[in-house]
Scaffold this motif. Structure first.
Motif, short mmCIF file in Angstrom:
data_model
loop_
_atom_site.label_atom_id
_atom_site.label_comp_id
_atom_site.label_asym_id
_atom_site.label_seq_id
_atom_site.Cartn_x
_atom_site.Cartn_y
_atom_site.Cartn_z
N MET A 1 -46.44 39.66 -4.11
CA MET A 1 -45.00 39.86 -4.34
C MET A 1 -44.34 38.52 -4.60
SD MET A 1 -42.21 41.82 -1.92
CE MET A 1 -43.22 43.30 -1.90
N ASP A 2 -43.35 38.49 -5.48
CA ASP A 2 -42.64 37.28 -5.83
C ASP A 2 -41.99 36.63 -4.60
OD1 ASP A 2 -39.68 36.18 -6.81
OD2 ASP A 2 -41.35 35.58 -8.09
N GLU A 3 -42.05 35.26 -4.53
CA GLU A 3 -41.50 34.56 -3.38
C GLU A 3 -40.02 34.82 -3.20
OE1 GLU A 3 -42.85 30.51 -2.06
OE2 GLU A 3 -40.82 29.96 -2.69
N GLN A 4 -39.28 34.91 -4.30
CA GLN A 4 -37.84 35.13 -4.20
C GLN A 4 -37.53 36.50 -3.61
OE1 GLN A 4 -35.53 32.83 -4.70
NE2 GLN A 4 -33.98 34.30 -4.00
N VAL A 5 -38.32 37.50 -3.97
CA VAL A 5 -38.13 38.84 -3.43
C VAL A 5 -38.40 38.83 -1.92
CG1 VAL A 5 -38.95 41.24 -3.46
CG2 VAL A 5 -38.68 39.97 -5.61
N LEU A 6 -39.50 38.18 -1.53
CA LEU A 6 -39.81 38.09 -0.10
C LEU A 6 -38.71 37.34 0.65
CD1 LEU A 6 -43.63 37.26 -0.20
CD2 LEU A 6 -42.58 39.38 0.62
N LEU A 7 -38.18 36.30 0.03
CA LEU A 7 -37.12 35.53 0.66
C LEU A 7 -35.88 36.38 0.89
CD1 LEU A 7 -36.01 32.85 1.69
CD2 LEU A 7 -35.45 32.25 -0.69
N ALA B 1 -31.02 32.03 7.34
CA ALA B 1 -29.74 32.29 6.68
C ALA B 1 -29.11 30.99 6.16
CB ALA B 1 -28.79 32.97 7.66
N GLY B 2 -29.48 29.85 6.78
CA GLY B 2 -28.93 28.58 6.36
C GLY B 2 -29.70 27.92 5.23
N PHE B 3 -30.81 28.51 4.82
CA PHE B 3 -31.57 27.95 3.70
C PHE B 3 -30.89 28.34 2.39
CE2 PHE B 3 -35.18 28.61 0.64
CZ PHE B 3 -35.34 27.26 0.33
N GLU B 4 -30.33 27.36 1.70
CA GLU B 4 -29.53 27.62 0.51
C GLU B 4 -30.30 27.46 -0.78
OE1 GLU B 4 -26.25 24.98 0.93
OE2 GLU B 4 -25.37 26.08 2.62
N GLY B 5 -31.57 27.07 -0.70
CA GLY B 5 -32.38 26.97 -1.90
C GLY B 5 -32.16 25.70 -2.70
N ARG B 6 -31.50 24.69 -2.12
CA ARG B 6 -31.29 23.44 -2.86
C ARG B 6 -32.59 22.62 -2.93
NH1 ARG B 6 -25.80 21.30 -0.06
NH2 ARG B 6 -26.89 22.19 1.77
N SER B 7 -33.52 22.92 -2.06
CA SER B 7 -34.87 22.37 -2.16
C SER B 7 -35.82 23.57 -2.21
CB SER B 7 -35.19 21.49 -0.95
OG SER B 7 -35.22 22.27 0.24
N ARG C 1 -41.08 25.19 0.45
CA ARG C 1 -42.10 24.31 1.03
C ARG C 1 -41.45 23.05 1.61
NH1 ARG C 1 -45.32 19.96 -1.07
NH2 ARG C 1 -47.33 19.81 0.00
N THR C 2 -40.56 22.43 0.86
CA THR C 2 -39.89 21.22 1.35
C THR C 2 -39.07 21.52 2.59
OG1 THR C 2 -39.81 20.27 -0.88
CG2 THR C 2 -38.23 19.42 0.73
N TRP C 3 -38.38 22.64 2.58
CA TRP C 3 -37.56 23.03 3.74
C TRP C 3 -38.44 23.23 4.97
CZ3 TRP C 3 -36.75 28.09 6.13
CH2 TRP C 3 -35.64 28.13 6.99
N LEU C 4 -39.60 23.87 4.80
CA LEU C 4 -40.51 24.08 5.92
C LEU C 4 -41.07 22.75 6.44
CD1 LEU C 4 -42.45 27.25 4.68
CD2 LEU C 4 -40.79 27.14 6.56
#
Length: 335
Positions: A1-7, A59-65, A68-71
């Motif tokens: 499944m696409d990562e964006q869908v899982l997110l 909920a605070g992960f805004e996708g600016r990175s 993987r980088t966020w983790l």
């Protein structure tokens, strides 16, 4: 499944989607934590805490990175906190002088003190940029032990920049500092590592031996150990070879003292060995005959120099064995 869908599903509260989302990164995050902390046990704790924090903060992960980088941001800072509470893991020569007498090996030093081995099977799950470095020196004992001697931030910077391939700007963002601070920390860390890590890596040493040479060395080592042939075993050692055995504090430096230890203590019992992969180096699960059974007593990891064994580290903490998937008792068919 696409990562964006899982997110999107994970943000909506789907824990199963979150588990699938982070599964692809779990292996490399665990290896990162091992490099930071020097212990698969600590690495396991750090990954669990990091992923729990990631779930709570999704909920605070805004996708600016990238995800993987966020983790890595969460995981690196978790490791820095754990390191601050537990202190660095060390090798035996960092704690005490070598011994020559074999009648007293000292009391077991427990707790989160000692460097621990990393199973190759765990490391092989690493995807992405970490994989190419892993095939070189990324988890070798000398490298990870040297990392533990660095201050936490220097350690994190060196791993992020030199092992994982993050840019100076990305590393600065991960650590909430400036690019200038990252570059300065990297220079200091690199200078320290050059003084502590052998010029030739274990990967290069093994490559020089070739497949045939490696197989011959393993066969000779196992045969000599199982036959208690001290002369044959010592012939495989460098003149300055050393033998350590955490969590016991005693260790022996030089071929003659290692010989004495083998004769007077190690080969007082009967042994069977099984090769295992550890830290990208040659390793062996060592089973000692006890009351008629062969019970797992140590994981020995070898370091080589010019085809000779320059160090044997016998890890004796039973809590480590599960990471290698080892049976605690050798079956009759394997003896």
């Amino acid at each position: 499944m696409d990562e964006q869908v899982l997110l999107e599903r994970a943000r909506a509260g789907d824990e199963g989607a979150f588990e699938r989302l982070v599964l692809a990164y779990r292996g490399e995050l665990a290896a990162h934590c091992y490099r930071m902390l020097g212990s698969p046990q600590d690495a396991e704790d750090a990954v669990q805490e990091s992923l729990l924090n990631a779930w709570r903060g999704l909920a605070g992960f805004e996708g600016r990175s990238s995800l993987r980088t966020w983790l890595y941001r969460i995981t690196t800072n978790t490791c820095l906190r754990l390191n601050g509470r537990r202190g660095p893991r060390v090798m035996s020569p960092d704690r005490a002088a070598a011994r020559s007498r074999t009648d007293e090996l000292g009391e077991v030093v427990g707790g989160p003190v000692w460097m621990e081995p990393w199973p190759d099977d765990l490391a092989s799950d690493e995807p992405g940029p970490a994989t190419s470095y892993l095939r070189r020196e990324g988890v070798e004992l000398a490298f990870v032990a040297a990392l533990q001697r660095l201050p936490g931030t220097q350690r994190a910077v060196l791993i992020l920049r030199e092992v994982l391939g993050f840019s100076a700007a990305e590393a600065a963002g991960l650590l909430d500092t400036s690019v200038a601070s990252v570059n300065s920390a990297l220079q200091r860390a690199s200078r320290t590592l050059r003084q502590r890590v052998p010029a030739v890596s274990q990967r290069e040493e093994l490559a020089k031996l070739g497949a045939g040479g490696r197989g011959e060395l393993v066969e000779s080592f196992v045969s000599a150990w199982e036959r208690a042939d001290v002369d044959a075993l010592v012939a495989l050692l460098a003149s300055d070879a050393r033998f350590t055995m955490p969590p016991l504090p005693a260790w022996f430096d030089g071929r003659e003292d290692v010989r004495r230890f083998l004769v007077e203590r190690v080969f007082a019992a009967e042994w069977r060995l099984r090769p295992v992969g550890a830290n990208g180096q040659l390793g062996f699960a060592c089973y000692q005959r006890t009351s008629g059974e062969f019970l797992l007593a140590a994981i020995v990891v070898l370091s080589l120099r010019d085809g000779e064994i320059v160090e044997l580290v016998g890890f004796q903490d039973p809590l480590l064995y599960r990471y290698f998937g080892l049976s605690l008792e050798m079956s009759p068919e394997e003896r």
